[in-house]
Design an enzyme around this catalytic site. Structure first.
Site, PDB file in Angstrom:
ATOM      1  N   SER A   1       0.860  -0.986   0.242  1.00 15.17           N
ATOM      2  CA  SER A   1       0.058   0.445   0.169  1.00 15.17           C
ATOM      3  C   SER A   1       1.212   0.676  -0.235  1.00 15.17           C
ATOM      4  O   SER A   1       2.267   1.310   0.799  1.00 15.17           O
ATOM      5  CB  SER A   1      -0.683   0.105   1.613  1.00 15.17           C
ATOM      6  OG  SER A   1      -2.168   1.791   1.292  1.00 15.17           O
TER       7      SER A   1
ATOM      8  N   TYR B   1      -2.240  -0.432  10.462  1.00 11.12           N
ATOM      9  CA  TYR B   1      -2.572  -0.630   9.198  1.00 11.12           C
ATOM     10  C   TYR B   1      -1.146  -0.223   8.456  1.00 11.12           C
ATOM     11  O   TYR B   1      -0.107  -0.975   7.861  1.00 11.12           O
ATOM     12  CB  TYR B   1      -3.261   0.061   8.559  1.00 11.12           C
ATOM     13  CG  TYR B   1      -3.378  -0.102   6.875  1.00 11.12           C
ATOM     14  CD1 TYR B   1      -3.599  -1.857   6.938  1.00 11.12           C
ATOM     15  CD2 TYR B   1      -3.331   1.012   6.263  1.00 11.12           C
ATOM     16  CE1 TYR B   1      -3.718  -2.139   5.546  1.00 11.12           C
ATOM     17  CE2 TYR B   1      -3.150   0.415   4.918  1.00 11.12           C
ATOM     18  CZ  TYR B   1      -3.838  -0.814   4.153  1.00 11.12           C
ATOM     19  OH  TYR B   1      -4.216  -0.954   2.995  1.00 11.12           O
TER      20      TYR B   1
END
Length: 262
Positions: free
Chosen positions: A142, A155
């Site tokens: 990501s 995250y």
């Protein structure tokens, strides 16, 4: 493109980006193996892949956080499908929440899904690919693994880990002919945000910069044939990540203000 009869394994292949990667690979003649916990959904993905490719496709249940489930998956692939050419590690999830308010149990679970389970499966596949002296591992990380923003502490930590793991693995496997690609997408219009941000405010605030999963899937599948080190989308986020590295103080300001849409 030439994915004809190549075996492509996709984790998290029941919906969203993983589902679209399965379809794009099938269109190019690949033998697709879609894996996820939701067996009813991957069954539908399997049927669609068969219709698109005109070839066999497979749907195997997988709980990526469970080592026994991973062992069972690898056994079934070896017995029913054969050697894997391409592994796409797409399974993962996120929750956008202030770190001080988050249940510590989520820390462990998110690392088990996003990092540790992925590493266990990758090791098993990498051993086989090294023996074949060919293969390609694609890890969906990501842009949050390059630019951390508020409410993504855990995250982002998992995705920083995926990027670091991929960078080292790429160097280790290069001498035996196995490629490793890291994909760093920004926000994608998928059901990922049903859990990450149930309010829906994040996607709404981002507007047109949100990625379409089918378009990103096409880019990833093209990379299966012509491997790249890294894919960053949208391009502006890749440029921002470079600036963040060069000018960290400015990067912190931008991450905490301009990029903070949660």
């Amino acid at each position: 493109m030439n994915l004809e009869n190549k075996v492509v394994v996709v984790t998290g292949g029941s919906a969203g980006l993983g589902e679209q990667i399965c379809y794009e690979a099938a269109k190019q003649g690949a033998i697709v193996v879609t894996c996820a916990r939701r067996i009813n959904l991957i069954g539908k993905v399997k049927e669609q892949c068969m219709a698109l490719s005109g070839k066999a496709a497979f749907a195997f249940q997988l709980d990526i956080a469970n080592p026994e489930s991973i062992d069972h998956l690898v056994e079934r692939i070896n017995e029913e499908v054969g050697p894997v050419d391409i592994l796409v590690n797409n399974a993962g999830y996120g929750i956008f929440q202030e770190f001080t308010e988050m249940d510590p149990a989520i820390f462990q679970q998110m690392f088990e899904v996003n990092v540790l389970g992925m590493m266990v499966l990758t090791q098993k596949m990498a051993i086989q690919m090294a023996e074949q002296k060919a293969g390609h591992i694609i890890n969906i990380a990501s842009i949050a693994g390059k630019i951390a923003t508020p409410k993504t502490a855990v995250y982002s930590a998992t995705k920083f880990a995926v990027i670091g793991f991929s960078n080292a693995l790429r160097l280790e496997l290069k001498p035996v002919g196995v490629h490793v690609t890291t994909v760093n997408p920004g926000p994608i219009e998928t059901n990922f945000f049903d859990q990450a941000d149930p309010s829906g405010n994040y996607l709404a605030n981002l507007g047109s910069i949100v990625l379409e999963p089918n378009k990103l899937a096409r880019t990833i599948v093209k990379n299966m044939v012509h491997p790249k080190r890294e894919i960053n989308r949208p391009h502006i986020f890749g440029a921002a990540a470079t600036l963040y590295t060069l000018f960290p103080s400015i990067g912190d300001f931008m991450a905490g203000s301009l990029f903070n849409k949660k």
